[in-house]
Design a protein around this motif. Structure first.
Motif, mmCIF file in Angstrom:
data_model
loop_
_atom_site.group_PDB
_atom_site.id
_atom_site.type_symbol
_atom_site.label_atom_id
_atom_site.label_comp_id
_atom_site.label_asym_id
_atom_site.label_seq_id
_atom_site.Cartn_x
_atom_site.Cartn_y
_atom_site.Cartn_z
ATOM 1 N N ALA A 85 25.268 21.159 57.175
ATOM 2 C CA ALA A 85 26.432 20.304 56.904
ATOM 3 C C ALA A 85 27.111 19.877 58.205
ATOM 4 C CB ALA A 85 27.420 21.048 56.015
ATOM 5 N N ALA A 86 27.249 20.789 59.147
ATOM 6 C CA ALA A 86 27.866 20.454 60.430
ATOM 7 C C ALA A 86 27.009 19.445 61.194
ATOM 8 C CB ALA A 86 28.074 21.713 61.262
ATOM 9 N N SER A 87 25.685 19.619 61.149
ATOM 10 C CA SER A 87 24.779 18.684 61.828
ATOM 11 C C SER A 87 24.882 17.284 61.221
ATOM 12 C CB SER A 87 23.337 19.172 61.739
ATOM 13 O OG SER A 87 23.213 20.439 62.327
ATOM 14 N N LEU A 88 24.909 17.210 59.908
ATOM 15 C CA LEU A 88 25.040 15.904 59.248
ATOM 16 C C LEU A 88 26.381 15.253 59.574
ATOM 17 C CD1 LEU A 88 23.467 16.616 55.753
ATOM 18 C CD2 LEU A 88 22.586 15.085 57.518
ATOM 19 N N LEU A 89 27.435 16.055 59.634
ATOM 20 C CA LEU A 89 28.748 15.519 59.977
ATOM 21 C C LEU A 89 28.749 14.922 61.379
ATOM 22 C CD1 LEU A 89 31.731 15.183 59.177
ATOM 23 C CD2 LEU A 89 32.131 17.434 60.190
ATOM 24 N N VAL A 90 28.145 15.624 62.321
ATOM 25 C CA VAL A 90 28.063 15.110 63.697
ATOM 26 C C VAL A 90 27.210 13.849 63.745
ATOM 27 C CG1 VAL A 90 27.140 15.626 66.001
ATOM 28 C CG2 VAL A 90 28.499 17.341 64.778
ATOM 29 N N PHE A 91 26.081 13.836 63.034
ATOM 30 C CA PHE A 91 25.189 12.677 63.028
ATOM 31 C C PHE A 91 25.873 11.447 62.442
ATOM 32 C CE2 PHE A 91 21.941 10.134 60.802
ATOM 33 C CZ PHE A 91 21.173 9.747 61.890
ATOM 34 N N VAL A 92 26.527 11.604 61.298
ATOM 35 C CA VAL A 92 27.191 10.474 60.644
ATOM 36 C C VAL A 92 28.379 9.998 61.483
ATOM 37 C CG1 VAL A 92 28.536 9.804 58.607
ATOM 38 C CG2 VAL A 92 26.391 11.050 58.340
ATOM 39 N N SER A 93 29.135 10.923 62.055
ATOM 40 C CA SER A 93 30.271 10.542 62.899
ATOM 41 C C SER A 93 29.794 9.765 64.128
ATOM 42 C CB SER A 93 31.046 11.781 63.344
ATOM 43 O OG SER A 93 31.598 12.438 62.238
ATOM 44 N N GLY A 94 28.707 10.209 64.722
ATOM 45 C CA GLY A 94 28.147 9.492 65.871
ATOM 46 C C GLY A 94 27.702 8.088 65.492
ATOM 47 N N GLY A 95 27.100 7.938 64.323
ATOM 48 C CA GLY A 95 26.679 6.612 63.855
ATOM 49 C C GLY A 95 27.856 5.691 63.620
ATOM 50 N N VAL A 96 28.926 6.226 63.039
ATOM 51 C CA VAL A 96 30.119 5.409 62.803
ATOM 52 C C VAL A 96 30.745 4.981 64.120
ATOM 53 C CG1 VAL A 96 32.483 5.486 61.904
ATOM 54 C CG2 VAL A 96 30.606 6.348 60.525
#
Length: 62
Positions: A19-30
């Motif tokens: 979940a933390a990895s996905l949060l970082v990935f999506v935040s970076g994309g945004v």
């Protein structure tokens, strides 16, 4: 209830890391898409410089 252990980590730990990895990935994309859109908006708002008029051969020979 027995805990599921994967590579020394419990299932809850694996899910938390995922979940933390996905949060970082999506935040970076945004952040990336926002930056690209901001730069493009700035580029579109700049006044377009008029292209210099080229002289034709007929006008050059006069």
């Amino acid at each position: 209830m027995s805990d599921v252990v994967v590579a020394g980590l419990t299932l809850n730990n694996v899910l938390a890391i995922l979940a933390a990895s996905l949060l970082v990935f999506v935040s970076g994309g945004v952040i990336y898409l926002s930056t690209v859109e901001w730069r493009d908006r700035r580029r579109r708002q700049q006044p377009v410089a008029a292209a210099p008029k080229t002289r034709t051969k007929a006008k050059a020979l006069r």
